[in-house]
Design a protein around this motif. Structure first.
Motif, PDB file in Angstrom:
ATOM      1  N   GLN A  69      82.086  24.999  42.038  1.00  0.00           N
ATOM      2  CA  GLN A  69      81.109  25.104  40.951  1.00  0.00           C
ATOM      3  C   GLN A  69      80.274  26.382  41.030  1.00  0.00           C
ATOM      4  OE1 GLN A  69      80.698  22.622  38.425  1.00  0.00           O
ATOM      5  NE2 GLN A  69      79.504  24.254  37.498  1.00  0.00           N
ATOM      6  N   PRO A  70      79.698  26.737  42.211  1.00  0.00           N
ATOM      7  CA  PRO A  70      78.881  27.955  42.247  1.00  0.00           C
ATOM      8  C   PRO A  70      79.666  29.199  41.854  1.00  0.00           C
ATOM      9  CG  PRO A  70      79.141  27.007  44.441  1.00  0.00           C
ATOM     10  CD  PRO A  70      79.645  26.008  43.485  1.00  0.00           C
ATOM     11  N   ILE A  71      80.960  29.239  42.199  1.00  0.00           N
ATOM     12  CA  ILE A  71      81.755  30.424  41.839  1.00  0.00           C
ATOM     13  C   ILE A  71      81.927  30.481  40.321  1.00  0.00           C
ATOM     14  CG2 ILE A  71      84.004  31.488  42.115  1.00  0.00           C
ATOM     15  CD1 ILE A  71      84.012  30.208  44.919  1.00  0.00           C
ATOM     16  N   ALA A  72      82.167  29.309  39.730  1.00  0.00           N
ATOM     17  CA  ALA A  72      82.277  29.273  38.263  1.00  0.00           C
ATOM     18  C   ALA A  72      80.966  29.718  37.623  1.00  0.00           C
ATOM     19  CB  ALA A  72      82.636  27.866  37.821  1.00  0.00           C
ATOM     20  N   ASP A  73      79.846  29.245  38.199  1.00  0.00           N
ATOM     21  CA  ASP A  73      78.533  29.632  37.662  1.00  0.00           C
ATOM     22  C   ASP A  73      78.322  31.133  37.772  1.00  0.00           C
ATOM     23  OD1 ASP A  73      77.894  27.153  36.939  1.00  0.00           O
ATOM     24  OD2 ASP A  73      76.540  26.725  38.606  1.00  0.00           O
ATOM     25  N   ALA A  74      78.670  31.684  38.934  1.00  0.00           N
ATOM     26  CA  ALA A  74      78.469  33.118  39.132  1.00  0.00           C
ATOM     27  C   ALA A  74      79.291  33.911  38.121  1.00  0.00           C
ATOM     28  CB  ALA A  74      78.855  33.498  40.561  1.00  0.00           C
ATOM     29  N   LEU A  75      80.544  33.485  37.907  1.00  0.00           N
ATOM     30  CA  LEU A  75      81.378  34.176  36.928  1.00  0.00           C
ATOM     31  C   LEU A  75      80.754  34.120  35.547  1.00  0.00           C
ATOM     32  CD1 LEU A  75      85.073  33.340  37.758  1.00  0.00           C
ATOM     33  CD2 LEU A  75      83.958  35.561  37.644  1.00  0.00           C
ATOM     34  N   LYS A  76      80.270  32.918  35.186  1.00  0.00           N
ATOM     35  CA  LYS A  76      79.639  32.766  33.871  1.00  0.00           C
ATOM     36  C   LYS A  76      78.470  33.723  33.725  1.00  0.00           C
ATOM     37  CE  LYS A  76      76.298  30.237  33.143  1.00  0.00           C
ATOM     38  NZ  LYS A  76      75.305  29.162  33.121  1.00  0.00           N
ATOM     39  N   LEU A  77      77.638  33.814  34.779  1.00  0.00           N
ATOM     40  CA  LEU A  77      76.457  34.670  34.697  1.00  0.00           C
ATOM     41  C   LEU A  77      76.838  36.135  34.572  1.00  0.00           C
ATOM     42  CD1 LEU A  77      74.096  33.015  37.266  1.00  0.00           C
ATOM     43  CD2 LEU A  77      73.685  33.343  34.852  1.00  0.00           C
ATOM     44  N   LEU A  78      77.921  36.533  35.276  1.00  0.00           N
ATOM     45  CA  LEU A  78      78.293  37.943  35.227  1.00  0.00           C
ATOM     46  C   LEU A  78      78.851  38.316  33.869  1.00  0.00           C
ATOM     47  CD1 LEU A  78      79.875  38.505  38.720  1.00  0.00           C
ATOM     48  CD2 LEU A  78      77.651  39.175  37.895  1.00  0.00           C
ATOM     49  N   ILE A  79      79.533  37.368  33.219  1.00  0.00           N
ATOM     50  CA  ILE A  79      80.157  37.687  31.935  1.00  0.00           C
ATOM     51  C   ILE A  79      79.157  37.608  30.793  1.00  0.00           C
ATOM     52  CG2 ILE A  79      82.052  37.043  30.395  1.00  0.00           C
ATOM     53  CD1 ILE A  79      83.414  35.833  32.813  1.00  0.00           C
ATOM     54  N   LYS A  80      78.084  36.854  30.984  1.00  0.00           N
ATOM     55  CA  LYS A  80      77.112  36.619  29.920  1.00  0.00           C
ATOM     56  C   LYS A  80      76.506  37.924  29.391  1.00  0.00           C
ATOM     57  CE  LYS A  80      74.004  32.719  29.581  1.00  0.00           C
ATOM     58  NZ  LYS A  80      72.973  31.989  30.302  1.00  0.00           N
ATOM     59  N   GLU A  81      76.104  37.896  28.132  1.00  0.00           N
ATOM     60  CA  GLU A  81      75.460  39.082  27.580  1.00  0.00           C
ATOM     61  C   GLU A  81      74.084  39.265  28.198  1.00  0.00           C
ATOM     62  OE1 GLU A  81      74.636  38.936  23.462  1.00  0.00           O
ATOM     63  OE2 GLU A  81      73.957  40.997  23.375  1.00  0.00           O
ATOM     64  N   ASP A  82      73.761  40.532  28.436  1.00  0.00           N
ATOM     65  CA  ASP A  82      72.486  40.846  29.067  1.00  0.00           C
ATOM     66  C   ASP A  82      71.501  41.248  27.977  1.00  0.00           C
ATOM     67  OD1 ASP A  82      70.693  41.286  30.965  1.00  0.00           O
ATOM     68  OD2 ASP A  82      71.512  43.184  31.681  1.00  0.00           O
ATOM     69  N   ILE A  83      70.496  40.407  27.736  1.00  0.00           N
ATOM     70  CA  ILE A  83      69.593  40.633  26.610  1.00  0.00           C
ATOM     71  C   ILE A  83      68.275  41.195  27.121  1.00  0.00           C
ATOM     72  CG2 ILE A  83      68.374  39.549  24.705  1.00  0.00           C
ATOM     73  CD1 ILE A  83      70.546  37.367  24.843  1.00  0.00           C
ATOM     74  N   MET A  84      67.787  42.232  26.453  1.00  0.00           N
ATOM     75  CA  MET A  84      66.438  42.718  26.736  1.00  0.00           C
ATOM     76  C   MET A  84      65.603  42.563  25.467  1.00  0.00           C
ATOM     77  SD  MET A  84      65.146  46.439  27.989  1.00  0.00           S
ATOM     78  CE  MET A  84      65.998  46.467  29.551  1.00  0.00           C
ATOM     79  N   PRO A  85      64.466  41.870  25.542  1.00  0.00           N
ATOM     80  CA  PRO A  85      63.663  41.692  24.336  1.00  0.00           C
ATOM     81  C   PRO A  85      63.250  43.042  23.766  1.00  0.00           C
ATOM     82  CG  PRO A  85      62.830  40.348  26.126  1.00  0.00           C
ATOM     83  CD  PRO A  85      63.873  41.212  26.703  1.00  0.00           C
ATOM     84  N   SER A  86      63.199  43.148  22.435  1.00  0.00           N
ATOM     85  CA  SER A  86      62.945  44.459  21.837  1.00  0.00           C
ATOM     86  C   SER A  86      61.535  44.942  22.116  1.00  0.00           C
ATOM     87  CB  SER A  86      63.179  44.388  20.332  1.00  0.00           C
ATOM     88  OG  SER A  86      62.366  43.384  19.781  1.00  0.00           O
ATOM     89  N   ALA A  87      60.585  43.992  22.308  1.00  0.00           N
ATOM     90  CA  ALA A  87      59.214  44.412  22.572  1.00  0.00           C
ATOM     91  C   ALA A  87      58.956  44.610  24.053  1.00  0.00           C
ATOM     92  CB  ALA A  87      58.235  43.379  22.009  1.00  0.00           C
TER      93      ALA A  87
END
Lengths: 416, 169, 101
Positions: A69-87
């Motif tokens: 499970q942790p490896i699956a979670d880590a993969l998910k986090l790495l693939i996820k879009e990295d959002i920075m709030p505009s403000a």
């Protein structure tokens, strides 16, 4: 070149103090890898243990007993879009997780896994660890402020107030342990992490049991303060999800969020290793005073191998209990292989040369692992404090208690 | 162990310290100034390490970077700075500032030129291993009275801060 | 390059000191003025520690006292700042003119 590499193995200094940069680098890489693996393992363990405390099963789907499970979670986090709030304030937003991770990893420079198993031995070891780990609050404040959002800011304000308050109680507890190191013929104490464990070796006692109950009270103060310092339950106000969504890292996602996660768990391991070094005898085996002698040394040196064999036995038992359906065939084989690896490590730990080298590291890690289990246990047991209660505990209970223990330790050190 | 690449580290660290010092006094945003000041303080702590003063470096990190600067950040966030950011950041005293800076700079250059003989590098390098013990012996021996006065000063400061900042005492 | 002598450290400290003085004299924001004072104190500390390498540890002791002093100064200064902000809703230095009637 070969001489340069092998010369360290015979010396009784840490590579940093001996000036052996090659081995220092090897240790840095090993600690980095070990920490990452430990954090991944902690992720699985915490979910499983919490689940069992609440009579649930926890993750079961990905791999046998959810081991992957942790490896699956880590993969998910790495693939996820990295959002920075505009403000958001881009520079500060960008550097906050880096700062937190760097401070969390830097403290491991002085953590002594054994008399020679540390990157370096600093004259100001404990002070360095406390100072650098107190820098992580800056990262939290920066993250909360740079997100330019209300919940993170509230989390950052709470976190800074909390960490500054509990640092004082923590420091007082540490000083009373450092005071105990000066109880030798020369009367010279030390701040070096290795020196502190050697002082406990020389006095044949863990400092938690020195001047009973003074050492134990100091250890208790530190144990409470370290939970508050790492923002964990029951002091997890800066990231209280029922009040502040996720506190200071609400606006973080993807890889940056996983950096915060990594930093939180490595900071927990770091403060636990301070506690272990100062009060629980560092790399010493249990009962150095009551059960000394050749026989007992031999008995305790068998414990690491036996522990791994026990783990292997549990794994084999679970393998035997896996469902017989062909769907689970791969998982069963995988779990059996995992058990075989554990058994091999266990057998290898019985070989005398390996045993003597690894024993220190095993005892240190076992104590740290116990402390980490306590963290999870607190989280499963205690309800969250209110903020004014938190401040009251810090300033009106722990601080006077710490000063009292410090004074009494000094008096006891003169009298006995 | 013997120091490695002293020259490189000195120039790197002092450049870091001074440049972030410049950032402290030029940034519009007070938080950015505070963060630059933290970098500057950490650079100085590293310079202390190069000067064989590990204990002072540790105190610098734990007290300055960890304690005082968190206090600063806390206060900056407490008093909302959005309004202050839009206002004029510098007052009309730049002439005075320039004059003071020039005078000080001239003074330092004078000291530098005349003082080469005053600051000989006699180079008694401190043995790093016992620095903390030596500091402790001096602090609790020769400077005991000063130490007590410092604690009194801190007590006064605590009471003063509480009296100032609390609405109703 | 030449080996690092005490004079090198003195130059760095002088630069920091001048920066601090400029900051104190020209900025309007009280917080930044307080931070500039910290810069000045740190420049002094760097001098003291640099000298302690030649003339013994007394400089380091003095540096520790200066750090104590800086902590006290920051606490009281920020306390005053909060009290002032509560009364006048501003953090600008040149608006602290209640005594100038």
């Amino acid at each position: 070149m070969l001489d340069y590499i092998t010369s360290y193995l015979k010396s009784d200094l840490t590579p940093g103090s001996a000036g052996n940069l090659f081995w220092a680098f090897v240790y840095i890489v090993l600690i980095f890898l070990g920490l990452s693996v430990a954090v991944i393992a902690m992720n699985w363990l915490e979910r499983k243990i919490l689940a069992h405390m609440q009579v649930r099963l926890g993750p079961m789907r990905v791999g046998p007993h959810g081991l992957l499970q942790p490896i699956a979670d880590a993969l998910k986090l790495l693939i996820k879009e990295d959002i920075m709030p505009s403000a958001a304030d881009p520079w500060v937003f960008w550097s906050a997780p880096l700062l937190v991770v760097i401070t969390a990893f830097t403290v491991f420079v002085v953590v002594p896994f054994g008399p020679t198993h540390a990157v370096t031995d600093m004259n100001i070891g404990v002070l360095f660890m406390l100072g650098v780990s107190s820098l992580s609050v800056l990262g939290v404040v920066m993250a909360g402020w740079a997100s330019n959002s209300h919940y993170p800011l509230m989390g950052a304000l709470r976190s800074s107030a909390q960490m500054v308050s509990y640092e004082i109680a923590m420091g007082l507890a540490v000083i009373s342990a450092v005071l105990m190191t000066s109880l030798n013929n020369e009367g010279t104490g030390t701040l070096s992490m290795i020196g502190i464990v050697q002082a406990q070796q020389a006095q044949h006692v863990w400092f938690a049991f020195k001047f009973f109950p003074l050492g134990l009270i100091a250890f208790f103060i530190f144990a409470v303060a370290m939970v508050a310092e790492t923002n964990r339950a029951p002091f997890d106000l800066p990231e209280a999800e029922s009040e502040l969504t996720a506190g200071f890292h609400t606006e973080y996602s993807g890889f940056r969020w996983s950096l915060f996660f990594l930093a939180e768990y490595s900071a927990m391991i770091a403060v636990s290793s301070i506690a272990v070094t100062l009060w629980l005898g560092g790399w010493m085996r249990p009962f150095p005073n009551a059960l000394n002698g050749e026989t007992w040394d031999l008995v305790f040196s068998l414990v690491p191998g036996l522990t791994f064999l026990l783990l292997a036995a549990i794994t084999f038992y679970s393998t035997a209990r896996m469902p017989k359906h062909p769907y689970f065939k791969v998982q069963t084989i995988g779990l059996g292989g995992f058990g075989a690896v554990l058994a091999l490590i266990g057998v290898a730990l019985f070989i005398p040369p390996v045993r003597d080298r690894v024993q220190d590291i095993f005892w240190f890690s076992a104590k740290v692992a116990f402390s980490m289990y306590m963290y999870i246990w607190y989280r499963g047991t205690f309800p969250r404090y209110r903020f004014d209660q938190l401040m009251k505990v810090g300033w009106k209970v722990l601080l006077p208690l710490g000063i009292g223990v410090l004074v009494l330790t000094a008096i006891a050190g003169i009298l006995f | 162990m013997a120091p490695v690449a002293t020259t490189f580290f000195f120039y790197f660290l002092s450049a870091l310290t001074v440049l972030s010092g410049v950032l402290v006094i030029t940034r519009k945003n007070a938080v950015h100034s505070a963060l630059a000041l933290i970098v500057s303080l950490l650079g100085q702590a590293a310079l202390y390490l190069m000067l064989y003063a590990p204990f002072v470096a540790g105190v610098q990190i734990i007290l300055y970077a960890g304690g005082i600067m968190v206090l600063f950040l806390f206060v900056i966030m407490l008093v909302s700075i959005e309004k202050a950011q839009k206002e004029e950041q510098f007052n009309q005293q730049w002439l005075v500032g320039l004059a003071a800076a020039l005078a000080l700079g001239a003074l330092f250059v004078l000291v530098y030129v005349k003082g080469r003989a005053l600051f000989p590098d006699r180079g008694i390098l401190m043995p790093e291993q016992s620095n903390t013990q030596q500091v402790a012996v001096l602090l609790y021996g020769n400077y005991m009275f000063t130490f007590e006065i410092a604690s009194l000063l801190l007590l006064v400061a605590i009471i003063g801060a509480v009296v100032m900042a609390k609405k109703r005492i | 390059m030449a080996p690092i002598s005490t004079l090198h450290y003195l130059v760095v400290a002088a630069a920091l000191f001048i920066l601090g003085v400029i900051g104190v004299l020209t900025r309007r924001n009280v917080v930044i003025v307080l931070m500039s004072i910290e810069l000045i104190l740190n420049a002094v500390n760097l001098n003291l520690v640099a000298f302690s390498r030649i003339w013994g540890l007394h400089g380091q002791i003095f540096a520790i006292f200066v750090i104590t002093d800086a902590a006290a100064e920051a606490a009281v200064g920020l306390g005053i700042l909060i009290a002032f902000f509560r009364n006048k809703e501003t953090v600008n230095m040149d608006e602290v003119d209640l005594m100038k009637w």
